[in-house]
Design an enzyme around this catalytic site. Structure first.
Site, mmCIF file in Angstrom:
data_model
loop_
_atom_site.group_PDB
_atom_site.id
_atom_site.type_symbol
_atom_site.label_atom_id
_atom_site.label_comp_id
_atom_site.label_asym_id
_atom_site.label_seq_id
_atom_site.Cartn_x
_atom_site.Cartn_y
_atom_site.Cartn_z
ATOM 1 N N ARG A 1 21.355 50.849 53.195
ATOM 2 C CA ARG A 1 21.854 51.123 51.846
ATOM 3 C C ARG A 1 23.033 50.215 51.476
ATOM 4 O O ARG A 1 23.077 49.637 50.403
ATOM 5 C CB ARG A 1 22.279 52.597 51.764
ATOM 6 C CG ARG A 1 22.665 53.097 50.398
ATOM 7 C CD ARG A 1 21.484 53.259 49.456
ATOM 8 N NE ARG A 1 21.245 52.074 48.665
ATOM 9 C CZ ARG A 1 20.048 51.607 48.366
ATOM 10 N NH1 ARG A 1 18.965 52.206 48.798
ATOM 11 N NH2 ARG A 1 19.927 50.516 47.644
ATOM 12 N N LYS B 1 38.376 39.633 35.590
ATOM 13 C CA LYS B 1 37.715 40.934 35.372
ATOM 14 C C LYS B 1 36.637 41.102 36.430
ATOM 15 O O LYS B 1 35.473 40.717 36.224
ATOM 16 C CB LYS B 1 37.116 41.010 33.965
ATOM 17 C CG LYS B 1 38.144 41.249 32.880
ATOM 18 C CD LYS B 1 37.504 41.577 31.539
ATOM 19 C CE LYS B 1 38.568 41.476 30.426
ATOM 20 N NZ LYS B 1 37.989 41.397 29.067
ATOM 21 N N LYS C 1 50.249 34.767 29.411
ATOM 22 C CA LYS C 1 49.394 35.436 28.434
ATOM 23 C C LYS C 1 50.224 36.133 27.349
ATOM 24 O O LYS C 1 51.458 36.064 27.359
ATOM 25 C CB LYS C 1 48.505 36.444 29.158
ATOM 26 C CG LYS C 1 47.742 35.820 30.329
ATOM 27 C CD LYS C 1 46.913 36.820 31.105
ATOM 28 C CE LYS C 1 45.722 37.244 30.299
ATOM 29 N NZ LYS C 1 44.787 38.048 31.116
ATOM 30 N N GLU D 1 47.618 31.045 27.715
ATOM 31 C CA GLU D 1 46.601 31.646 26.854
ATOM 32 C C GLU D 1 47.148 31.654 25.432
ATOM 33 O O GLU D 1 48.168 32.299 25.157
ATOM 34 C CB GLU D 1 46.304 33.074 27.329
ATOM 35 C CG GLU D 1 45.237 33.751 26.494
ATOM 36 C CD GLU D 1 44.933 35.171 26.959
ATOM 37 O OE1 GLU D 1 44.612 35.358 28.155
ATOM 38 O OE2 GLU D 1 45.044 36.100 26.141
ATOM 39 N N ASP E 1 41.953 31.747 23.060
ATOM 40 C CA ASP E 1 41.303 33.056 23.154
ATOM 41 C C ASP E 1 40.836 33.556 21.788
ATOM 42 O O ASP E 1 41.619 33.627 20.844
ATOM 43 C CB ASP E 1 42.270 34.063 23.780
ATOM 44 C CG ASP E 1 41.566 35.372 24.078
ATOM 45 O OD1 ASP E 1 40.420 35.332 24.569
ATOM 46 O OD2 ASP E 1 42.153 36.433 23.796
#
Lengths: 291, 291, 291, 291, 291, 291
Positions: free
Chosen positions: A97, A132, A164, A194, A215
């Protein structure tokens, strides 16, 4: 994903523990005779996970031998055999599994990546992942991206610096941040900004960012901005930072082809990880065992 | 998912290490002033992960405080705030990605589960998960299943015994296997048989299985088989095992409603884990900070 | 006790570290020549620990080979040889104490269990352990119980739910507790109620407990209560819980035979763990080595 | 047993994991209200474990507060309260079994030690433990020996060197072994020889052993041997080793008083660990809670 | 430094992880063919680290074979070969830096130790290390001291007790401290007092210290004090403590020869660890590979 | 060196365990009263380690408070106080040695770095470290380099790729290696070539290396080569790699000033780590405690 790394062994042990817990209750019914089995795929796709699966089974039982019929990155067709296994029956069952879960998940990512990469073929633009990723699985999922033909972005907060939106809001801004990070990071580390606006992007280029991530920007804006950014970078007198990589993100993967002539270097997307399905596979016992 | 468990702390530390690596390169630009931020969802769905996120941020920095605006299991609508955060700016930024990754992934599972559970409403049939889970994330993904209204199947190979196709092929068969496992397992462990044919199911019921999983079986066959199995179980003189749970699997989640009147107790499916997309969320800084 | 489990390897390493510390100071006097030795028992009893001992020595030094002359669960008589060892002299000496400690302790438990199991012979009642185990040694001590002919109760707080005196005092009581636990546990988990009075036991049966533990109850009360509880359970319309296991505890092990006809399924006692002595064994070098 | 040691925290976490597993299934029925409880002993004895219990509960939940009514090493009488606990109801219940198991086991050892120590009162001979301890519990069990009035022998193979029967059989013998170990060990390490005959003991004294353990030797032989050994040691010109400690072992604990005038320094025995029963204790909720 | 100790394996894995991180980026250019290489020293000195290096490479890749041409403790001359390696090219490259770092550092310590030991030759005084060691490397650095001809002082706070300046300032003083520590420590543990004045040293001897460390004391004072201390110790009626070891510290290593006739047993110094340079070595590929 | 990283906590615990072992034997003589102490330096230098020391003591005992009087990177003069400590006497004593060892070692590195950095002042050339670091201490030693004014080279084999002599010997050579590594590494990773000859350096520049390390090259050769390499890089049409960093190594640190006008970007040297002495410091109790 360096299988010699002790950290990988630790994670593999954690996966095994997760499933075995205090012990496979069915172990008592097996006589530990050597049996053979194989894996078959029930979907088309791009295979990923073979090398890890080998290490996983060896960790459970060194007597299990696996012959890979497909390499990581190979295309696979529904019904094809992927690998042969031979070993004590109880060990094949105990590792079944966890190993399938891993390969099915990773192959789903490779497959989804491959579809996007094909759409960009000929454009010179590379398809890139993001941070992510499923917690605990980053090096494996990023490896699956590579198996699907994509390239990896930084592997963690230490692997390159990215300034960012929240960074900008809570600090002195783009210029001073680039300067401070440059001083305290290994010289090998790149610094990326960013940018959500053209003016942020221009400031980043002027202050010597190694990369700029545009972005959720409009395609036309991208097209007009890219040559300006490259020009600024070329003129830069900051030796380490003159070289500029331009990246876009926030694109609906369905429309990726629209950006083939945007002039950017990279399109980064989390879709192959956050929006893909597993490739279905199963382990089947060999009916005619002949040894 | 018992957050007091040392194993959970170990996994959370592993997630943090995965992203921080040798250190967040941007840490030097922050002054560690307290700032506030919030999370917002960009999709509709069912929220999952709030309690774990709190522990994750406390592990990174005990000075981070989180106020949950949604409980695990709550429905959420695009644009809604999910939680407020307050703490040192560098710590919010360092924990941002890992925490979002977890909550987005788990909420995707809760959301997908919830959709299936609604389709079974009124049938008395419970929607159940499987052991097809992402390696290293099982207790979290199974918790997300519960938050979406599903119930959990066994958590590992030690939590109940399941005699499956390969078990049957490599041992003395259903009857002797049930007997051996019963003798060596805690008396509290249930024994389930995965049956691919009616005759296997009947044998399992006769030999005292606690549960029977009818895998990829035709709906009509299920309907005729279920009452027979219950009758056999009722007559059993094996005190511990007379009680029988009947479960089906291998169903296309789209057709789950067709099975509302099949008479079974559980429908088990891996779809909410293997075929779901992440719910998109982001962390935004508070523009008007007032403290 | 699944020796393939990474958790077992971790514990074995912890045991070795406990004794070796910063290094066996006598290692320098050995030339690492291969020698042979054997273990002998100084008491009668039931042997337990052979398989673990093999893994323990292999962990210290893969060159140590052990031939088990007795299987786990075998009766042993004072003076009998238990196993032969062959390997580098320094490794035999370094592993001697830890391995003997484990086997002597576990064999003490198997022996004590076996004596009680014999007293219940023919009654159909199983002798069962409890969670009163030495911290860190539970899976091993529970394995020793099985080697002595006993059966295991749940292995931990997650392996089945037991609603005990303090649970009842601090919550809404038996009925609501069973309901809540049923909803949030894997469907495979059984729920047991520890009852100190007949009325608690009856409530538990009516509310669908899978097991009832009658604690420190008078034999006559047990005898009259058991058939009532079974009747309630049989009438139950709660499919998952109609099947009832009845267990007694709090019995002086000396009087265990008095309960042979009590009609219960299980007698649970911690005595083989909390009141037993170790079986004395020693490792002796082979005087006539012939290889 | 230094509770500040990270190794102790690691072991406590292992104990908690052992019992919690994937999560206490009963946690859902608790509202986490603060409750109070106490521990009571059901046997007479010597208490041990209070300080560790405090750390154990703090590890599970920092909100649990414990007031110790007895110190480690105190005599306790059947029915006496040992400690008060206050904290979230779910946390008291989750930590109950593991903490009781530890204290009951250790108090059993302290109690058994204390009985033997009393028999030697006035003799000047110290009662000493051995390395026969339950794997994984050595520092705790040796602490219990001290709480019962005994003294500890070396804590591991690195804490002092002991040349035993198998060492002698497989090396160049007592003299050369002492010499080699002396050269390679920290100068602070003592070297002890386990002698089974008078001539071995005399050789050990002549070659500069720091301690001699007379194993299973006849009382009269001991009495005549001790002054000889002390005389040899006094004459030694080996500065580090002139000081000799004489120890006996292999004595039936019942006859320990026979050795009060044997002239030895220490009697070492594993009996308080290998032949003792747990002291029975239980945790009870406070019926009249007033806060 | 017992290479069988699980703690050593854990540390070696930590070293490997430190360098490999998320994976050696150059691994992709190798074909894993077997190659051969050797190590050469660029400085004269005393070699240390061969045995650990073997284990380190085996941990990275069991296919790497190392033939040691020098034993730990051997003198080495600039340009000499130290060892031959054979194995997959990628594994040799991956283990190169970490293994060289360790051997170069340890050989630097052995070399510095050896120089001091030679200066004391014939004096009967042993050169001893201290607890001033690089965090995480103590057992290895203390092993290097032994390879250079020195002896080890205690390995940690548990290996012997030392009552130092701050201890005396914050407790009841030398006498009561010795007494309390003697009661609670294993009988095998020695107790040392660090004395800064003659009167402290005399008190320590009178109260039964096993060792006295005269710190930063004038040579003449040492010479007059040593016989007094020995006389006090000889008269002692404290059996365990009559034997006294006298040690000096705080000496400039350049002047060590001045203390050859001071009458002390040991001179302890941290200089070989805190003031030494690494021995330079490098790994070179074999130009003529012939297999 | 991100103190929020779980890996750092793990290492700190390992350091504490190394010294405490099974428990500080002197703990029994302390009453745990709060005392105050301070650190003083016995040498001039540059301080490093304050922040880590705070975390180390908090790990041993949260009641210890440290006030840093010097920041990491500050110049310190013989006799200056570095920090004040307040806390339970036993905890100050237990943490003393490990904390001093770390700060003395790291400050030695910062001090040595600072001397070299001063010699390069005004040249625009940065002083850079290497991967020659003590195993297990890399992030700390590299932090010390930064505190002394140096910059860090890559932190590990994954942080940038360096193609060195053995790489070239065992693969297809510089060009193909750069290409393969570029394809499989995160796009943020730089690729460096260690060149031992001018032609290797030129090949590296032509094939798009991000950095070139000229190892043990003659100063005149360096001076003539640098402008050529920069010209090649400027003409490159490989966007990612056009930017070139030139680094030299293998220089005797004494002659570092000779290279001030070599035109390179970086001089990398291991000397501050491999050839430095510890800065001597000690912890002293406050004689006049006033709180």
């Amino acid at each position: 994903m360096d299988l010699r790394s002790p950290a990988i062994s630790q994670i593999i042990n954690l996966w095994i523990s997760e499933d075995i817990g205090r012990g496979d209750l069915t172990k008592v019914i097996f006589d530990n005779q050597t049996v053979s089995a194989y894996w078959v795929t029930k979907n088309d796709g791009v295979f990923c996970g073979g090398l890890i699966i080998k290490k996983l089974f060896k960790t459970i039982d060194p007597l299990v031998h696996i012959e890979l019929l497909k390499n990581d990155g190979d295309e696979i067709k529904k019904g094809e055999k992927l690998l042969n296994l031979q070993g004590p029956n109880s060990s094949l069952v105990t590792g079944e599994r966890t190993s399938l879960n891993l390969a099915m998940h990773l192959s789903g990512i490779s497959t989804a990546t491959s579809l996007l990469v094909k759409k960009l073929k000929g454009s010179g633009i590379l398809l890139c992942d993001t941070r992510k990723t499923s917690p605990g699985l980053r090096v494996f999922e990023k490896y699956a991206i590579r198996c699907g033909g994509g390239v990896n972005h930084r592997l963690g907060l230490d692997d390159a610096a990215m300034i960012k939106e929240n960074h900008i809001a809570w600090t002195e801004g783009i210029g001073p941040s680039i300067k401070k990070i440059r001083m305290s990071s290994p010289w090998t580390s790149r610094i990326i900004v960013e940018a959500e606006t053209a003016s942020q992007a221009i400031e980043a280029a002027e202050k010597g960012a190694d990369g700029i991530l545009l972005d959720e920007m409009d395609l036309n804006e991208i097209k007009s901005l890219v040559p300006k950014l490259r020009e600024i970078a070329n003129k830069s007198d900051q030796r380490i930072t003159r070289n500029l990589v331009i990246e876009i993100s926030g694109i609906d993967p369905k429309n990726v082809e629209d950006y083939k002539f945007s002039g950017v270097d990279l399109i980064s997307t989390s879709a192959p990880i956050t929006k893909s399905s597993w490739i279905d596979m199963s382990m089947r016992f060999d009916k005619k065992e002949s040894y």
